[in-house]
Design a protein around this motif. Structure first.
Motif, mmCIF file in Angstrom:
data_model
loop_
_atom_site.group_PDB
_atom_site.id
_atom_site.type_symbol
_atom_site.label_atom_id
_atom_site.label_comp_id
_atom_site.label_asym_id
_atom_site.label_seq_id
_atom_site.Cartn_x
_atom_site.Cartn_y
_atom_site.Cartn_z
ATOM 1 N N GLU A 28 -1.399 6.462 1.766
ATOM 2 C CA GLU A 28 -1.337 7.928 2.806
ATOM 3 C C GLU A 28 -0.844 8.223 3.947
ATOM 4 O O GLU A 28 0.339 8.911 3.963
ATOM 5 C CB GLU A 28 -2.952 8.693 2.566
ATOM 6 C CG GLU A 28 -3.311 8.529 2.003
ATOM 7 C CD GLU A 28 -5.077 8.990 2.022
ATOM 8 O OE1 GLU A 28 -5.021 9.527 2.489
ATOM 9 O OE2 GLU A 28 -5.497 9.003 0.518
ATOM 10 N N TYR A 29 -0.885 6.509 5.410
ATOM 11 C CA TYR A 29 -0.754 7.078 6.869
ATOM 12 C C TYR A 29 1.240 7.259 6.132
ATOM 13 O O TYR A 29 1.744 6.883 5.551
ATOM 14 C CB TYR A 29 -0.991 5.623 7.130
ATOM 15 C CG TYR A 29 -0.169 6.093 8.800
ATOM 16 C CD1 TYR A 29 0.768 5.440 8.816
ATOM 17 C CD2 TYR A 29 -0.871 6.935 9.487
ATOM 18 C CE1 TYR A 29 0.751 4.901 10.586
ATOM 19 C CE2 TYR A 29 -0.617 6.399 10.462
ATOM 20 C CZ TYR A 29 0.503 5.587 11.254
ATOM 21 O OH TYR A 29 0.748 5.939 12.430
ATOM 22 N N SER A 30 2.161 8.310 6.935
ATOM 23 C CA SER A 30 2.590 8.497 6.964
ATOM 24 C C SER A 30 3.169 9.459 8.197
ATOM 25 O O SER A 30 2.863 10.171 8.505
ATOM 26 C CB SER A 30 3.555 9.038 5.815
ATOM 27 O OG SER A 30 3.184 10.218 5.711
ATOM 28 N N ASN A 79 -4.158 3.118 4.236
ATOM 29 C CA ASN A 79 -2.179 2.729 4.026
ATOM 30 C C ASN A 79 -1.218 2.987 3.179
ATOM 31 O O ASN A 79 0.195 3.067 3.310
ATOM 32 C CB ASN A 79 -2.262 1.133 4.695
ATOM 33 C CG ASN A 79 -2.388 0.456 5.953
ATOM 34 O OD1 ASN A 79 -1.803 1.413 6.712
ATOM 35 N ND2 ASN A 79 -3.430 -0.033 5.934
ATOM 36 N N ARG A 131 8.349 -0.215 7.467
ATOM 37 C CA ARG A 131 7.432 -1.376 7.305
ATOM 38 C C ARG A 131 8.252 -2.201 6.495
ATOM 39 O O ARG A 131 8.156 -3.170 6.939
ATOM 40 C CB ARG A 131 6.104 -0.832 6.206
ATOM 41 C CG ARG A 131 5.031 -0.277 6.905
ATOM 42 C CD ARG A 131 4.011 0.154 5.346
ATOM 43 N NE ARG A 131 2.729 1.232 6.740
ATOM 44 C CZ ARG A 131 2.674 2.198 6.045
ATOM 45 N NH1 ARG A 131 2.031 2.058 4.888
ATOM 46 N NH2 ARG A 131 1.136 2.437 6.284
ATOM 47 N N CYS A 190 0.589 -1.473 -0.788
ATOM 48 C CA CYS A 190 0.247 -0.221 -0.062
ATOM 49 C C CYS A 190 1.025 0.992 -0.050
ATOM 50 O O CYS A 190 0.546 2.148 -0.790
ATOM 51 C CB CYS A 190 -0.819 -0.274 1.269
ATOM 52 S SG CYS A 190 -2.047 -1.494 1.685
ATOM 53 N N ASN A 244 4.502 6.345 -0.509
ATOM 54 C CA ASN A 244 4.889 6.724 0.544
ATOM 55 C C ASN A 244 6.404 5.895 1.282
ATOM 56 O O ASN A 244 6.509 4.621 0.893
ATOM 57 C CB ASN A 244 3.341 6.338 1.146
ATOM 58 C CG ASN A 244 4.287 6.504 2.646
ATOM 59 O OD1 ASN A 244 5.047 6.764 3.177
ATOM 60 N ND2 ASN A 244 3.153 6.320 3.313
ATOM 61 N N ILE A 282 4.725 5.435 14.483
ATOM 62 C CA ILE A 282 5.513 5.384 12.768
ATOM 63 C C ILE A 282 7.133 4.779 13.574
ATOM 64 O O ILE A 282 7.669 5.381 13.860
ATOM 65 C CB ILE A 282 6.139 6.377 11.954
ATOM 66 C CG1 ILE A 282 4.531 7.205 11.560
ATOM 67 C CG2 ILE A 282 7.309 6.389 10.535
ATOM 68 C CD1 ILE A 282 4.745 7.319 9.667
#
Lengths: 363, 363
Positions: free
Chosen positions: B361-363, B359, A303, A292, A298, B106
């Motif tokens: 966009e999440y950062s 997920n 991850r 994702c 990103n 994060i």
């Protein structure tokens, strides 16, 4: 396109799908030697079971269908499949043990064997030099035909031609993918087996789309033996070209991954063993969060660290992780585990809303 | 709400996130015994490392933060974390070995330790009876606070209160999840450990959202020991209530799974071992194809068979697979492997375009 000597092709619609080619045949002018690789899934298609039995014999024809996985559908499934190959064998005037079969499509739907059997005369009638219709007949959610080929400059000219289908349910040890590699180059069967194993390991077994392993994966490597290899250098040359053809097909599958917008090449180095390198690569490639993140361009390398640790591999603070420009279609990720000297490359695609939509609807 | 005797709470903003609570404290009036469970990921947060060291000691306070995983960020990360716990310990007039710490957020971003340390007076000043702000301070992509509690009718009244956070990166052996279970019931530490292990096994270790394992998972079970247990029956009662609280929190996490539209309970029976049942359940629950099918209310049980075979489990034709109405929000899937007498239940959510978006966009 390059067509190895000794092979003919056919592809027709037999009614498994509407208005699309769904039944294909590779016809061997003379019986050929085949090396086969199958899914390691414990629950397999009847087609896999039958082909596993027949693979040791000289092969006259390979039957392939899309639109039905021929798997887990009913108690007579295996018997029905033997009936199918027997009927085809009868028309081709060979024994049913000289026929291979490969299927792809939905699991659990009874294969309407009559549709196949009654279409065999039409299928045989349509046999031709061009492999185009055959290549089309094995497509499911594939958006493009997958064909790759190579010429080999031996004492005499040799040829390799490969087809594959696959777009989802792609994971280690081959996933819903079928692969057919034809060559006219002659090699002792044990050598062909070893060379094919290595080629598949670096290609079809090094890709993943969604981490799901199919019940139907099959790769056949057929050799008509028309072009003799003379010495070790020629065998090495063949081996290299075979790898190129397989890798080309495998990466086509990843590029055509269901809903994929990115092609991701993950190169792991510095692993303690080849297996560890592969495990690290696959754990990253199969991480939904990683996939994702790539979809969203990103650069969330945390991850990657989490995925490596999930695979049971402890790495030191600050190991080199390099990512290419994530806004591009082709992405490279380089990870140095700093634990040893082995490396492996794994290919995957991103996870997108479109993948979810395709697989929510497919039935 | 029910609050076990001996615990106080606090939750404030310390600047890790904008305008949201991001730093929490569980304050123990007297030092308490704690049992802890941590991620099995090989690459872990500095907070996990510090807490693993301190867990054997009597604990005076548990510090928790969201917005930063405190993991793989820089070479001084562990030292910085020890500095954080030392500063808190100084203000609480205890030794830093009596402090636990848990982080979520994060990976790979340096924890700004000054922000935490300079906020400690404010954090201590905000200590109160209500656990509401603490519960909010540990939220990340969670859309709801996760609190569960139970009263236990022992000779004297006992209490259990649990908090959890988690919505993605949720997989076997706990994923980005933090859990804090408080009780005033007194039990010998070894018995508490055994009971807590069983409760976690059936709850936090039986859920998966996306198959990704975090670097930070932590569950602490704290007992203030104020309420004595008198006999085995009372211990059994406590054990049962603890399981209920843990399962309630675990299922809340699944229901709040990133982008989830369905809650899926997968009950496996007929396995040869408990491990086999669990493996089958997780392999189904982590299959992207299965999860997409459920999202699309598509009863594609072939994907269940494929997932079970992928887990290395061969099943016979026609094993019973029952699915409830897939258009509903709550789904049950019952699978009888017909291989033995063991069973296990696994909880998961569907895979949706929204999960991908969150997920990406999440950062």
């Amino acid at each position: 396109m390059i067509i190895p000597k000794g092979f003919l092709f056919s592809g027709i619609n037999c009614g498994l799908k509407e208005n699309k080619l769904d039944l294909g045949l590779i016809y061997c002018e003379k019986p050929v030697e085949v090396v086969g690789f199958f899914t390691t899934n414990k629950n397999v298609s009847y087609s896999v079971t039958v082909s596993k039995n027949n693979i040791k014999n000289p092969i006259k024809a390979v039957l392939a269908n899309s639109g039905n996985a021929n798997c887990f559908s009913h108690k007579e499934g295996l018997k029905d499949t033997e009936k199918i190959t027997a009927e085809l064998a009868k028309l081709l005037k060979v024994n049913q043990k000289n026929i291979l079969i490969a299927s792809t499509g939905i699991i659990g739907k009874k294969m309407p064997k009559e549709k196949l059997i009654s279409s065999f005369p039409k299928l045989i009638n349509a046999i031709e030099n061009s492999p185009d219709n055959f290549a089309k007949s094995i497509m499911t959610t594939d958006t493009v035909k997958k064909i790759a080929y190579a010429k080999i400059n031996l004492s005499e000219k040799g040829h390799i031609l490969g087809f594959a289908k696959g777009a989802g349910m792609i994971s280690p040890n081959m996933a819903t993918m079928l692969g057919f590699i034809l060559t006219d180059v002659s090699l002792p069967k044990q050598i062909l087996k070893k060379i094919a194993y290595d080629a598949i390991d670096e290609s079809f077994n090094s890709i993943t789309v969604d981490g799901c392993m199919s019940t139907n994966d099959t790769v056949f490597v057929l050799s008509s033996g028309r072009v003799k290899t003379k010495h070790a250098v020629e065998i090495k040359l063949f081996s290299q070209k075979l790898k190129e053809v397989c890798l080309s097909l495998a990466t086509m599958m990843v590029r055509d991954g269901e809903g994929a917008t990115k092609f991701i090449k993950i190169s792991i180095k510095g692993a303690k063993t080849k297996e560890e390198a592969s495990k690290a690569g696959f754990c990253i490639a199969n991480s939904n969060l990683f996939k994702c993140a790539i979809y969203g361009a990103n650069p969330n390398w945390g991850r990657i660290i989490a995925a490596i640790g999930h695979a049971g591999i402890a790495v030191k603070e600050g190991i080199p992780i390099t990512m290419s420009d994530l806004t591009k279609k082709d992405i490279t990720i380089d990870v140095d585990l700093k634990r040893g000297k082995f490396s492996q490359t794994i290919y995957t695609s991103d996870l997108t809303p479109e993948y979810v939509k395709i697989n929510a609807e497919y039935s």
